[in-house]
Design an enzyme around this catalytic site. Structure first.
Site, PDB file in Angstrom:
ATOM      1  N   TYR A  51      -1.041   7.522  -9.253  1.00  0.00           N
ATOM      2  CA  TYR A  51       0.302   7.288  -8.875  1.00  0.00           C
ATOM      3  C   TYR A  51       1.113   8.457  -8.249  1.00  0.00           C
ATOM      4  O   TYR A  51       0.667   9.546  -8.435  1.00  0.00           O
ATOM      5  CB  TYR A  51       1.391   6.520 -10.310  1.00  0.00           C
ATOM      6  CG  TYR A  51       1.989   5.329 -10.051  1.00  0.00           C
ATOM      7  CD1 TYR A  51       2.927   5.095  -8.555  1.00  0.00           C
ATOM      8  CD2 TYR A  51       2.008   4.943 -10.727  1.00  0.00           C
ATOM      9  CE1 TYR A  51       3.078   4.362  -8.784  1.00  0.00           C
ATOM     10  CE2 TYR A  51       2.448   3.635 -10.886  1.00  0.00           C
ATOM     11  CZ  TYR A  51       3.168   3.442  -9.644  1.00  0.00           C
ATOM     12  OH  TYR A  51       3.548   2.007  -9.256  1.00  0.00           O
ATOM     13  N   GLU A  53       4.387   8.910  -6.130  1.00  0.00           N
ATOM     14  CA  GLU A  53       5.778   9.088  -5.562  1.00  0.00           C
ATOM     15  C   GLU A  53       6.215  10.593  -5.265  1.00  0.00           C
ATOM     16  O   GLU A  53       5.922  11.238  -5.853  1.00  0.00           O
ATOM     17  CB  GLU A  53       6.951   8.297  -6.438  1.00  0.00           C
ATOM     18  CG  GLU A  53       6.697   7.121  -7.140  1.00  0.00           C
ATOM     19  CD  GLU A  53       7.243   6.188  -7.547  1.00  0.00           C
ATOM     20  OE1 GLU A  53       8.772   7.094  -7.909  1.00  0.00           O
ATOM     21  OE2 GLU A  53       7.095   5.002  -8.354  1.00  0.00           O
ATOM     22  N   ASP A 197       5.405  -0.195  18.685  1.00  0.00           N
ATOM     23  CA  ASP A 197       4.643  -0.842  17.620  1.00  0.00           C
ATOM     24  C   ASP A 197       4.024  -0.944  18.363  1.00  0.00           C
ATOM     25  O   ASP A 197       3.088  -2.183  19.000  1.00  0.00           O
ATOM     26  CB  ASP A 197       5.794  -2.134  17.262  1.00  0.00           C
ATOM     27  CG  ASP A 197       4.618  -2.397  16.248  1.00  0.00           C
ATOM     28  OD1 ASP A 197       3.220  -2.827  15.832  1.00  0.00           O
ATOM     29  OD2 ASP A 197       4.859  -3.927  15.392  1.00  0.00           O
ATOM     30  N   THR A 223      -0.203  -1.036  12.278  1.00  0.00           N
ATOM     31  CA  THR A 223      -0.364  -0.866  11.290  1.00  0.00           C
ATOM     32  C   THR A 223      -2.436  -0.498  11.379  1.00  0.00           C
ATOM     33  O   THR A 223      -2.519   0.222  12.559  1.00  0.00           O
ATOM     34  CB  THR A 223      -0.976  -2.223  11.375  1.00  0.00           C
ATOM     35  OG1 THR A 223      -1.418  -2.520  12.529  1.00  0.00           O
ATOM     36  CG2 THR A 223      -0.280  -3.743  10.826  1.00  0.00           C
ATOM     37  N   LYS A 226      -6.710  -2.695  12.357  1.00  0.00           N
ATOM     38  CA  LYS A 226      -6.610  -3.746  13.429  1.00  0.00           C
ATOM     39  C   LYS A 226      -8.133  -3.611  14.200  1.00  0.00           C
ATOM     40  O   LYS A 226      -8.979  -2.381  14.080  1.00  0.00           O
ATOM     41  CB  LYS A 226      -5.265  -4.347  14.277  1.00  0.00           C
ATOM     42  CG  LYS A 226      -4.682  -4.658  13.975  1.00  0.00           C
ATOM     43  CD  LYS A 226      -3.265  -5.677  14.817  1.00  0.00           C
ATOM     44  CE  LYS A 226      -2.637  -6.155  13.116  1.00  0.00           C
ATOM     45  NZ  LYS A 226      -1.449  -5.303  12.976  1.00  0.00           N
ATOM     46  N   ARG A 232      -6.758  -2.068   4.939  1.00  0.00           N
ATOM     47  CA  ARG A 232      -5.558  -2.200   5.277  1.00  0.00           C
ATOM     48  C   ARG A 232      -4.003  -1.821   5.546  1.00  0.00           C
ATOM     49  O   ARG A 232      -4.270  -0.785   3.673  1.00  0.00           O
ATOM     50  CB  ARG A 232      -5.608  -3.544   4.136  1.00  0.00           C
ATOM     51  CG  ARG A 232      -6.220  -5.050   4.470  1.00  0.00           C
ATOM     52  CD  ARG A 232      -6.246  -5.478   5.892  1.00  0.00           C
ATOM     53  NE  ARG A 232      -4.887  -6.511   6.017  1.00  0.00           N
ATOM     54  CZ  ARG A 232      -5.119  -7.620   6.604  1.00  0.00           C
ATOM     55  NH1 ARG A 232      -6.269  -8.102   7.112  1.00  0.00           N
ATOM     56  NH2 ARG A 232      -3.992  -7.967   6.800  1.00  0.00           N
TER      57      ARG A 232
HETATM   58  N1  DSN Z   1      -0.197 -10.514  11.939  1.00  0.00           N
HETATM   59  C1  DSN Z   1      -0.296  -9.692  13.012  1.00  0.00           C
HETATM   60  C2  DSN Z   1      -1.645 -10.516  13.853  1.00  0.00           C
HETATM   61  O1  DSN Z   1      -2.408 -11.158  13.892  1.00  0.00           O
HETATM   62  O2  DSN Z   1      -0.999  -9.771  15.023  1.00  0.00           O
HETATM   63  C3  DSN Z   1       0.495  -9.005  13.510  1.00  0.00           C
HETATM   64  O3  DSN Z   1       0.673  -9.135  12.601  1.00  0.00           O
END
Ligand code: DSN
Length: 414
Positions: A51, A53, A197, A223, A226, A232
């Site tokens: 932990y 924080e 984004d 994120t 991807k 994740r």
């Molecule tokens: N869930 C993502 C996507 O598949 O594009 C976007 O957040």
């Protein structure tokens, strides 16, 4: 995985089935990818026990010497990778990251402007039923009906009309490049904060295949799982002048303890993205998407905007007479995973839309190139022509399994 197979055979069995699905199927969901074994080892490491924080050097728990080390490493690597002034690597995922930006930089009721969800935006960019839509006055811009492209003159007019406090650029289903410099001009003209984004295209930017928004944007969210191919999770990058507001919004504003195992895996992924081979991977994602798009067009598919500049393709299946949901389900049977998706100005519902969305990050990670994209486009075409013929769909899957044997997935032995 003897601890798991002995300790919980039920979960182990499900995991093995998923392993088989991933190894012997073609993954075309544009937001998915295969993390490296090193990323997965860090994700599954003993950092999960801790932990922490707070932030490096300012924590509320003891025993932080190594967590601080790994979080600082992740931050330094992210700064180098994206050329940004400040990084917060603690957001749990993309939606919490976007929420933290709004929480840190806006007041409830402020006006924000993002691309409408059914035109390629994201839920958190102002969908009326989401936190963003309920908390802020959301103005949605659109793509043009004729071209499927964002018309920057129209964006400018809307911005002048509504004077948003924040403008969002960056999308989940837009296959073209983003005009960062023009967004900056518009933001300056109306006095808005400009947020990028880049969740979908972070890997393309890190690998130099797409222009970076860093010189133009005040704040950038992404994120990490991807095209960037990490665990994740998410991160927020911003100009130094917003650093305090962003950090306080993430913790203690919205989150408690960061997931230190994920932070360690982010550091690993950023390290991988800094290597020269990541540039080749990013360039190949785009080449593969273009090859897939070209062959789909030859096969009579109607692609939104007529093609792609990035990793994703949006096809309107209206001319094929097959709804997106039916297409997705038939392709699942054939071993090709993608997702049903609305297309701009879609007369159908998001649960049964007119289109499908597909992308090339995962197949590129497996080492597939243009010749395989042609095969995949032909299999998609054949599967949709035979969408009611299970035997034919399973025959396609058998051919796909043979191909997949030559392109292993990281961490799966076949
Ligand atoms: N869930 C993502 C996507 O598949 O594009 C976007 O957040």
């Amino acid at each position: 995985m003897s601890a798991l197979s002995n300790g919980d055979p039920k979960v182990y069995d499900i995991l093995k089935k998923e392993e088989n699905r991933q190894a012997y199927g073609i993954e075309l969901i544009p937001s998915e990818n295969y993390a490296s074994e090193a990323v997965m080892e860090a994700t599954g490491s003993i950092f999960t026990n801790k932990y922490s924080e707070g932030y490096p050097g300012k924590r509320y728990y003891g025993g932080q010497e190594y967590v601080d080390m790994v979080e600082r490493l992740a931050i330094e690597r992210a700064k180098e990778l994206f050329g940004v002034e400040h990084v917060n690597v603690q957001p749990y995922s993309g939606s919490p990251a976007n929420t933290a930006v709004y929480f840190g930089l806006l007041e409830y009721g402020d006006t924000i402007m993002g691309l409408k969800l059914d035109h390629g935006g994201h839920i958190t960019h102002g969908l009326p039923i989401s936190f963003s839509g309920k908390s802020f006055n959301c103005v949605g811009y659109e793509v043009e009906k004729e071209t499927g492209l964002i018309n920057m003159d129209a964006v400018r007019e809307l911005a002048i009309q509504h004077k948003p406090k924040l403008i969002i650029a960056g999308y989940t289903a837009y296959p073209r490049k983003i005009e960062w410099a023009k967004f900056r001009e518009i933001a300056d003209e109306v006095g808005a904060i400009l947020m990028a984004d880049i969740a979908h295209i972070a890997g393309l930017i890190a690998g130099g295949a797409h222009e970076s928004p860093a010189p133009y944007c005040d704040v950038i969210t992404t994120t990490t799982h991807k095209t960037l191919r990490g665990p994740r999770g998410a991160m927020i990058m911003c100009k130094e002048k917003y650093a305090k507001q962003i950090d306080r919004a993430v913790f203690p504003g919205l989150q408690g303890g960061p997931h230190d195992n994920t932070t360690a895996a982010k550091a690993v992924a950023f390290g991988e993205a800094l290597r020269p081979e990541f540039k080749e991977y990013a360039a190949q994602i785009v080449k593969n998407a273009k090859a897939l798009a070209e062959r789909l067009i030859e096969n009579g598919f109607n692609l939104v905007s007529g093609g792609t500049d990035n990793h994703l393709i949006l096809a309107d299946l209206t001319n094929k007479g097959i709804p997106g949901k039916v297409a997705q389900e038939a392709l699942d049977e054939a071993g090709i995973t993608l997702n049903k998706n609305t297309v701009p100005f879609d007369p159908r519902s998001p649960f049964d839309p007119s289109g499908i969305r597909m992308g090339t990050p995962a197949v590129t990670t497996r080492g597939m190139k243009e010749p395989e994209m042609v095969k995949i486009a032909d299999w998609i075409t054949s599967a949709l022509e035979n969408h009611e013929n299970l035997d034919q769909l399973h025959k396609i899957h058998d051919e796909i399994k043979k191909l997949c044997k030559n392109f292993p997935v990281p961490g799966i032995k076949i």
